[in-house]
Design a protein around this motif. Structure first.
Motif: not given
Length: 132
Positions: A101, A104-105
């Motif tokens: 997470q 990816q961000k």
């Protein structure tokens, strides 16, 4: 490192950061260090300091006329404990989910990607090595 790391609030972290930067310090020196960073009055800082002493996160030198304070845990120990707590509370201990997470961000530079790749390669090499 103690097995029972004290839980430190966000406000208490600010006091700990001052002590990790330089210690031992008097309460007044801690208050001065936090001026300009917070709008806390001296009583608030003393309350946070007393809480940290009660939690055994901060020690007190009482041999001198003016008490001085110092951290009982390293910054790295507290960061590790906090990261473990965050991982358990938010991701049920699933490190991969958390990493995916964040990766990816976040936008990462080529240098940061290479550094992460090197860390993962080294980790894989150490886990592939035969156990003695």
């Amino acid at each position: 490192m103690s097995t029972s790391m004290p839980s430190i609030s966000e406000a208490e972290w600010r006091v700990m950061n001052v002590l990790w930067e330089r210690s031992p310090l008097t309460a007044n020196e801690i208050i001065s260090s936090l001026e300009g960073q917070t709008d806390w009055n001296p009583k608030t800082v003393r309350t946070l300091l007393n809480r940290l002493v009660q939690k055994n996160a901060v020690g007190v030198n009482q041999n001198q006329r003016v008490y001085t304070f110092y951290p009982l845990y390293s910054q790295n120990e507290c960061q590790h404990a906090e990261a473990q707590s965050f991982l358990e509370r938010i991701y049920s201990g699933a490190l991969k989910s958390m990493l995916v997470q964040f990766i990816q961000k976040e936008s990462l530079s080529d240098e940061e990607i290479q550094e992460l790749r090197s860390i993962l390669d080294a980790k894989q090499t150490s886990t592939d090595a035969p156990k003695k």
